[in-house]
Write a protein that holds these residues in place. Structure first.
Motif, PDB file in Angstrom:
ATOM      1  N   GLY A  88      -0.499 -74.011   7.794  1.00  0.00           N
ATOM      2  CA  GLY A  88      -1.545 -74.047   6.781  1.00  0.00           C
ATOM      3  C   GLY A  88      -1.140 -73.308   5.517  1.00  0.00           C
ATOM      4  N   VAL A  89      -2.114 -73.030   4.671  1.00  0.00           N
ATOM      5  CA  VAL A  89      -1.854 -72.335   3.409  1.00  0.00           C
ATOM      6  C   VAL A  89      -3.028 -71.407   3.115  1.00  0.00           C
ATOM      7  CG1 VAL A  89      -2.879 -74.217   2.064  1.00  0.00           C
ATOM      8  CG2 VAL A  89      -1.327 -72.607   0.953  1.00  0.00           C
ATOM      9  N   ARG A  90      -2.715 -70.247   2.563  1.00  0.00           N
ATOM     10  CA  ARG A  90      -3.779 -69.320   2.180  1.00  0.00           C
ATOM     11  C   ARG A  90      -4.534 -69.864   0.973  1.00  0.00           C
ATOM     12  NH1 ARG A  90       0.611 -66.119   3.558  1.00  0.00           N
ATOM     13  NH2 ARG A  90       0.224 -64.604   5.211  1.00  0.00           N
ATOM     14  N   ASN A  91      -5.840 -69.612   0.934  1.00  0.00           N
ATOM     15  CA  ASN A  91      -6.651 -70.132  -0.158  1.00  0.00           C
ATOM     16  C   ASN A  91      -6.183 -69.591  -1.511  1.00  0.00           C
ATOM     17  OD1 ASN A  91      -8.784 -72.005  -0.425  1.00  0.00           O
ATOM     18  ND2 ASN A  91     -10.152 -70.373  -1.086  1.00  0.00           N
ATOM     19  N   TYR A 186     -10.319 -77.287 -11.364  1.00  0.00           N
ATOM     20  CA  TYR A 186     -10.176 -76.376 -12.495  1.00  0.00           C
ATOM     21  C   TYR A 186     -10.763 -76.987 -13.766  1.00  0.00           C
ATOM     22  CZ  TYR A 186      -6.018 -79.371 -12.976  1.00  0.00           C
ATOM     23  OH  TYR A 186      -5.163 -80.447 -13.050  1.00  0.00           O
ATOM     24  N   THR A 187     -10.990 -76.106 -14.712  1.00  0.00           N
ATOM     25  CA  THR A 187     -11.384 -76.464 -16.076  1.00  0.00           C
ATOM     26  C   THR A 187     -10.351 -75.819 -16.998  1.00  0.00           C
ATOM     27  OG1 THR A 187     -12.681 -74.476 -16.525  1.00  0.00           O
ATOM     28  CG2 THR A 187     -13.791 -76.267 -15.334  1.00  0.00           C
ATOM     29  N   PRO A 188     -10.466 -76.001 -18.322  1.00  0.00           N
ATOM     30  CA  PRO A 188      -9.561 -75.276 -19.222  1.00  0.00           C
ATOM     31  C   PRO A 188      -9.755 -73.758 -19.167  1.00  0.00           C
ATOM     32  CG  PRO A 188     -10.456 -77.208 -20.330  1.00  0.00           C
ATOM     33  CD  PRO A 188     -11.215 -77.057 -19.048  1.00  0.00           C
ATOM     34  N   TYR A 189     -10.823 -73.284 -18.508  1.00  0.00           N
ATOM     35  CA  TYR A 189     -11.088 -71.849 -18.412  1.00  0.00           C
ATOM     36  C   TYR A 189     -10.685 -71.248 -17.065  1.00  0.00           C
ATOM     37  CZ  TYR A 189     -14.036 -71.968 -22.655  1.00  0.00           C
ATOM     38  OH  TYR A 189     -14.512 -72.091 -23.947  1.00  0.00           O
ATOM     39  N   TYR A 190     -11.107 -71.884 -15.962  1.00  0.00           N
ATOM     40  CA  TYR A 190     -10.984 -71.277 -14.639  1.00  0.00           C
ATOM     41  C   TYR A 190     -10.490 -72.277 -13.594  1.00  0.00           C
ATOM     42  CZ  TYR A 190     -13.942 -67.506 -16.500  1.00  0.00           C
ATOM     43  OH  TYR A 190     -14.464 -66.475 -17.254  1.00  0.00           O
ATOM     44  N   THR A 191      -9.828 -71.729 -12.550  1.00  0.00           N
ATOM     45  CA  THR A 191      -9.428 -72.506 -11.373  1.00  0.00           C
ATOM     46  C   THR A 191     -10.101 -71.908 -10.156  1.00  0.00           C
ATOM     47  OG1 THR A 191      -7.269 -73.012 -12.344  1.00  0.00           O
ATOM     48  CG2 THR A 191      -7.481 -73.300  -9.966  1.00  0.00           C
ATOM     49  N   CYS A 192     -10.585 -72.776  -9.260  1.00  0.00           N
ATOM     50  CA  CYS A 192     -11.283 -72.301  -8.063  1.00  0.00           C
ATOM     51  C   CYS A 192     -10.976 -73.241  -6.901  1.00  0.00           C
ATOM     52  CB  CYS A 192     -12.790 -72.259  -8.325  1.00  0.00           C
ATOM     53  SG  CYS A 192     -13.816 -71.860  -6.891  1.00  0.00           S
ATOM     54  N   ALA A 193     -10.752 -72.680  -5.714  1.00  0.00           N
ATOM     55  CA  ALA A 193     -10.595 -73.479  -4.496  1.00  0.00           C
ATOM     56  C   ALA A 193     -11.526 -72.935  -3.426  1.00  0.00           C
ATOM     57  CB  ALA A 193      -9.152 -73.448  -4.010  1.00  0.00           C
ATOM     58  N   VAL A 194     -12.218 -73.835  -2.750  1.00  0.00           N
ATOM     59  CA  VAL A 194     -13.171 -73.455  -1.711  1.00  0.00           C
ATOM     60  C   VAL A 194     -12.731 -74.077  -0.393  1.00  0.00           C
ATOM     61  CG1 VAL A 194     -15.564 -73.566  -0.928  1.00  0.00           C
ATOM     62  CG2 VAL A 194     -15.055 -73.352  -3.380  1.00  0.00           C
ATOM     63  N   TRP A 195     -12.599 -73.249   0.639  1.00  0.00           N
ATOM     64  CA  TRP A 195     -12.260 -73.723   1.977  1.00  0.00           C
ATOM     65  C   TRP A 195     -13.428 -73.484   2.913  1.00  0.00           C
ATOM     66  CZ3 TRP A 195     -12.087 -70.514   6.353  1.00  0.00           C
ATOM     67  CH2 TRP A 195     -11.657 -71.129   7.538  1.00  0.00           C
ATOM     68  N   GLY A 196     -13.665 -74.421   3.818  1.00  0.00           N
ATOM     69  CA  GLY A 196     -14.683 -74.246   4.840  1.00  0.00           C
ATOM     70  C   GLY A 196     -14.124 -74.597   6.203  1.00  0.00           C
ATOM     71  N   TRP A 216     -18.400 -75.180  -4.832  1.00  0.00           N
ATOM     72  CA  TRP A 216     -17.556 -75.162  -6.035  1.00  0.00           C
ATOM     73  C   TRP A 216     -18.400 -75.444  -7.268  1.00  0.00           C
ATOM     74  CZ3 TRP A 216     -15.957 -78.090 -10.148  1.00  0.00           C
ATOM     75  CH2 TRP A 216     -14.749 -77.773 -10.756  1.00  0.00           C
ATOM     76  N   LYS A 217     -19.244 -76.463  -7.173  1.00  0.00           N
ATOM     77  CA  LYS A 217     -20.103 -76.835  -8.300  1.00  0.00           C
ATOM     78  C   LYS A 217     -21.032 -75.690  -8.688  1.00  0.00           C
ATOM     79  CE  LYS A 217     -23.676 -80.216  -9.575  1.00  0.00           C
ATOM     80  NZ  LYS A 217     -24.378 -81.457  -9.146  1.00  0.00           N
TER      81      LYS A 217
END
Length: 254
Positions: A88-91, A186-196, A216-217
């Motif tokens: 796997g991969v860390r968030n 992501y947007t031009p401002y921020y990047t976000c990843a959500v795992w469940g 995320w939304k």
């Protein structure tokens, strides 16, 4: 289509969609084009890119897991193209990888602090200039972003889209039997990843794998309140031309 292991591979809907562009494949989350791309560039090259994107869990050699079990695994195979990573991969690493695309192809190693001083004011650790390197060209990054903008507006990420007040790009993901559900964007401002999912990798009951998108939304909509609209900047190296849908080549008379 079959993996290099000989096992059959299906799209998530188990349907054949014919010839599609990579943009459509990303937008609709088709598996087969991703694996075919991995086969074309070779898994060795694909794995090297993952490591440049900051993934530290990749097994690039045959590794016995757990030790003494007699079972050997490697991520140098076509299944890695659709997330079949052994450990796997860390968030945090996944977020940094998507931030690389958002940052025109330049990876910046995540840090939790900028500087640590001792009681005398001497610098013990200094992260004010974070580690960075180029992974992909800015034109490649923009094309990926452009495709993932379609994911938000007409593809598998529509439930994450928080409106036209800000440019957004992202990609959804699920693993077998919905053991993991993810959304990274992501947007031009921020990047976000959500795992469940569950820490023990148990199956998630029910069929709802959209909740990471809704989280995320909710988060991204809130942190973008009162921020000026921004779009992703198209590099000068991008040229738009008309091509034949069937051949992918420039159209000719007739």
């Amino acid at each position: 289509f079959k993996y290099d292991s000989g096992q059959p591979l299906y799209n998530y809907d188990r349907q054949y969609h014919g010839t599609v562009t990579m943009r459509t494949a990303i937008t609709k989350s088709y598996n087969i084009p991703a694996v075919k791309a991995m086969v074309e560039i070779t898994p060795e090259v694909g794995v090297e890119y993952l490591k440049k994107f900051g993934f530290t869990s990749i097994l690039d050699t045959l590794t016995e897991l757990p030790q003494g079990s007699g079972n050997f695994y490697t991520d140098v195979n076509s299944a890695t193209a659709i997330g079949g990573i052994t450990k796997g991969v860390r968030n945090l690493e996944l977020t940094a990888a998507y931030a690389t695309i958002a940052n025109n192809g330049t990876y910046i190693k995540p840090v939790f602090y900028t500087k640590i001083l001792d009681h005398d004011g001497n610098v013990l650790i200094d992260n004010t200039t974070p580690e960075s390197h180029t992974v992909i060209k800015d034109t490649t990054a923009w094309l990926l972003t452009s495709a993932m903008e379609d994911v938000m507006t007409s593809g598998t990420g529509t439930s994450a889209y928080f409106g036209s007040s800000m440019a957004q790009a992202g990609k959804s993901g699920t693993t077998t039997s919905s053991r993991d559900a993810l959304f990274a964007g992501y947007t031009p401002y921020y990047t976000c990843a959500v795992w469940g999912g569950y820490d023990d990798n148990a199956m998630q009951k029910g069929s709802d794998t959209n909740y990471p998108k809704r989280i995320w939304k909710a988060v991204m909509k809130r942190i973008h309140e009162n921020l000026a609209y921004k779009d992703f900047t198209k590099p000068s190296g991008i040229v738009a031309v008309a091509v034949c849908k069937e051949s992918g080549k420039l159209p000719i008379e007739g």
